[in-house]
Design a protein around this motif. Structure first.
Motif, mmCIF file in Angstrom:
data_model
loop_
_atom_site.group_PDB
_atom_site.id
_atom_site.type_symbol
_atom_site.label_atom_id
_atom_site.label_comp_id
_atom_site.label_asym_id
_atom_site.label_seq_id
_atom_site.Cartn_x
_atom_site.Cartn_y
_atom_site.Cartn_z
ATOM 1 N N ARG A 52 -15.518 -9.053 2.183
ATOM 2 C CA ARG A 52 -14.296 -8.497 1.608
ATOM 3 C C ARG A 52 -13.179 -8.422 2.637
ATOM 4 O O ARG A 52 -12.029 -8.690 2.337
ATOM 5 N N TRP A 55 -11.188 -11.986 4.057
ATOM 6 C CA TRP A 55 -10.092 -12.619 3.336
ATOM 7 C C TRP A 55 -8.904 -11.676 3.126
ATOM 8 O O TRP A 55 -7.910 -12.079 2.535
ATOM 9 N N ARG A 56 -8.969 -10.468 3.601
ATOM 10 C CA ARG A 56 -7.919 -9.483 3.360
ATOM 11 C C ARG A 56 -6.568 -9.918 3.935
ATOM 12 O O ARG A 56 -5.525 -9.697 3.334
ATOM 13 N N TRP A 60 -2.853 -15.923 0.482
ATOM 14 C CA TRP A 60 -3.086 -16.793 -0.660
ATOM 15 C C TRP A 60 -4.389 -16.468 -1.391
ATOM 16 O O TRP A 60 -4.577 -16.870 -2.532
ATOM 17 N N TRP A 61 -5.309 -15.756 -0.754
ATOM 18 C CA TRP A 61 -6.658 -15.610 -1.277
ATOM 19 C C TRP A 61 -6.707 -14.857 -2.602
ATOM 20 O O TRP A 61 -7.234 -15.364 -3.593
ATOM 21 N N TRP A 62 -6.189 -13.651 -2.655
ATOM 22 C CA TRP A 62 -6.331 -12.852 -3.877
ATOM 23 C C TRP A 62 -5.525 -13.420 -5.041
ATOM 24 O O TRP A 62 -6.027 -13.408 -6.184
ATOM 25 N N PRO A 63 -4.325 -13.953 -4.846
ATOM 26 C CA PRO A 63 -3.662 -14.597 -5.993
ATOM 27 C C PRO A 63 -4.446 -15.791 -6.551
ATOM 28 O O PRO A 63 -4.483 -16.004 -7.759
ATOM 29 N N VAL A 65 -7.769 -16.121 -6.417
ATOM 30 C CA VAL A 65 -8.929 -15.563 -7.124
ATOM 31 C C VAL A 65 -8.507 -15.059 -8.502
ATOM 32 O O VAL A 65 -9.171 -15.335 -9.511
ATOM 33 N N ILE A 66 -7.403 -14.340 -8.556
ATOM 34 C CA ILE A 66 -6.932 -13.805 -9.835
ATOM 35 C C ILE A 66 -6.540 -14.938 -10.784
ATOM 36 O O ILE A 66 -6.838 -14.898 -11.979
#
Length: 192
Positions: A52, A55-56, A60-63, A65-66
């Motif tokens: 977790r 990638w915090r 670019w990671w969380w957008p 994934v979403i």
């Protein structure tokens, strides 16, 4: 074609879920799992703390994934709606005699067929839907019969009159039909 794709996707999804569920169950109960399997004990989690936090800092990671999860949800909803939708025939290919052919709207033929079937003696209401291919349509007919109508006579008149007229007017070689009969509810008759 849609049926084949549907069955293949359902089979693959079922196989993946069955294998993943079996492996998680095996790991949770303490049985041995393959060496490549990421979970090997009861206390393992899907994303560890290190995963977790790794990638915090990436913007670019969380957008991503979403966005991927949103696309998966939209595909699942589309697939569900495709299962609920009945494949009605939009148009029928009619031989016009000049070699070109003409297109007849399926809803138009359904409406005319419903009107003619409802005019038959003993039929209270009719629902018609056309399925199949545009060169070889098939009819699904639902009849609500009057309380004291003879089902055999209504079915004979349907096939000999209404379906024959529809088949001849559209220039079709055949028009197979699946007919479902129901009787209208009625009160008891008084006898004096």
């Amino acid at each position: 074609m849609l049926r084949v794709v549907n069955r293949v996707l359902l089979g693959l999804a079922g196989l993946v879920l069955l294998c993943a569920g079996g492996a998680v169950l095996a790991a949770g109960t303490g049985l041995s799992v393959p060496s490549w399997w990421p979970y090997d004990g009861r206390d393992d989690v899907l994303l560890s703390r290190a995963d977790r936090y790794r990638w915090r800092d990436e913007g670019w990671w969380w957008p991503v994934v979403i966005a991927v999860l949103a696309v998966l949800v939209l595909l699942a909803v589309w697939w569900l709606l495709a299962q609920l939708r009945r494949a009605r025939l939009a148009e029928i290919l009619v031989d016009s005699g000049d070699g070109e052919g003409a297109l007849l709207r399926g809803r138009a033929l359904e409406g005319v067929l419903e009107g003619e079937v409802e005019s038959l003696e003993g039929v209270a209401r009719a629902r018609v839907s056309l399925t199949g291919r545009r060169s070889t349509p098939e009819a699904r007919v639902g009849l609500l019969l009057e309380p004291f109508a003879a089902p055999g006579e209504a079915l004979t008149r349907l096939t000999d009159e209404a379906l024959a007229h529809a088949r001849d007017s559209a220039g079709l070689a055949s028009l197979p039909a699946e007919v479902r009969l129901r009787a209208a509810k009625h009160g008891a008759r008084r006898v004096s």
